[in-house]
Design an enzyme around this catalytic site. Sequence first.
Site, short mmCIF file in Angstrom:
data_model
loop_
_atom_site.label_atom_id
_atom_site.label_comp_id
_atom_site.label_asym_id
_atom_site.label_seq_id
_atom_site.Cartn_x
_atom_site.Cartn_y
_atom_site.Cartn_z
N ASP A 1 -9.75 1.68 -4.33
CA ASP A 1 -8.74 1.72 -3.27
C ASP A 1 -8.01 3.06 -3.36
OD1 ASP A 1 -6.62 0.90 -1.39
OD2 ASP A 1 -7.36 -1.12 -1.72
N GLU B 1 0.84 -1.21 0.00
CA GLU B 1 0.00 0.00 0.00
C GLU B 1 0.87 1.24 0.00
OE1 GLU B 1 -2.56 1.69 -0.18
OE2 GLU B 1 -4.38 0.54 0.17
N GLU C 1 -12.27 -4.65 9.16
CA GLU C 1 -13.00 -4.28 7.94
C GLU C 1 -14.49 -4.58 8.06
OE1 GLU C 1 -11.04 -5.99 4.55
OE2 GLU C 1 -9.06 -5.29 5.19
N ARG D 1 -7.25 1.31 12.71
CA ARG D 1 -5.88 1.63 12.31
C ARG D 1 -5.93 2.72 11.25
NH1 ARG D 1 -4.70 -0.40 7.28
NH2 ARG D 1 -5.80 -2.26 6.55
N ASN E 1 -4.90 4.21 7.52
CA ASN E 1 -4.85 3.44 6.27
C ASN E 1 -4.25 4.14 5.06
OD1 ASN E 1 -5.53 0.96 4.87
ND2 ASN E 1 -7.03 2.17 3.73
#
Length: 293
Positions: A200, A19, A123, A102, A104
Site C-alpha cells: 500500500d 489513509e 477496485e 478516484r 488515491n
Amino acid sequence: MALTVPVARVLDAGFKLGEGACWDAQRQVVWFVDIKRHYLWVHDPATGSNSRAEAPGQIGWALPAEGGLLLCGLQDGLYTFDPEAQAFSKLMDVPGEPAHNRLNDACTDPWGRVWFGSMDDAEAEASGRFYVFDRGAITPAGPTGISITNGPAVSPQGDRIYFTDTVGQKIMVADLSPAGVGEAREFVNTGAIWPGAYPDGPVVDAEGHVWTAMYFGSCVARFSPDGVLEAEVEFAARDITKMCLGGADFRTAYVTTATKNLAEGEAEQFPDAGCLLAFDAPVAGFAQARVKL
C-alpha cells in the site's frame, strides 16, 4: 529482520479506510484521511488533540501547500483546503479521468511538484494511472493500466520516484529530475515475500530506504535502495495503509489502518484496526517540500 518496538494507539476513531498520513513540518502536525467517510483529519502531538473536516467527496490525500493551504485529491479532482476557514474549494479536474475513478495517494518532490495516482473506485478495472501536478498543470506521468495505484514516494535527493501497483503486488522505481520522470522498472515483487498481502502507501526515509505499508499484511516493511527487505514492524491491525515519518526529529512513524475489509467477527483479532498508530522509527525521515500552487 522483525523490529520489536512499542506501538502506540494515537487515535481510535474506527476509520473505514484510513489513509494518506503526511507530516506537516511547518505546523508540526500529521494530516490523514478516512477516504470512505470523506474526512480530513489532523493530529497535533504537542497537545494530543484531533480534529476533522468533512470533504465534499471521497478524499484520498492532503498535502501542505504554499499560502497556508493544503492541496487535496478527491474523487472528482483537485481541491484546496483552508485550515483556518475549514473550507474546501475546487481547483481543477483531472483531464480524461473516468467518472468511476478516484484519486488515491500522493507526494511532493523537492521542486514542489505533486505526484499522484488514480484508481477504479470499485477496485476492479485497470483504469488507474499516475500524474504530476506542476504549478496548476496536470500531466500524465508514470505507469498506466493499474487498478489500485499507491504512492508515489520520492527519495530525499529527488533522484528516484517509487510507484506502487497494489493488486500487482509490486513496487516500481524510476529516475527523477527537474525535467521529468524516466521509465519505471521493477523495484520489489512483494508477492514473492507475502503472497497474501498487498503493498500500500510507501514513504522514503532520510537514508533512501523505502517503507511500505502492507494491506492484509499487518506490518510495514523497510527495503534498501537495491530492493532488499531489511526490517518489518508488526501491528495488531491487519490492513495497514500508509506510513509517514514526522515529529520534531522526523523519527516518529505515524501509520494509518483500515477496517473496510474486515469480516464480521474479525475485529476482535485486530484491536488496533481503524486506528492511527505510532512508533519510534530506527531512522529519521526528512521534510517534504510544500506544494507550489
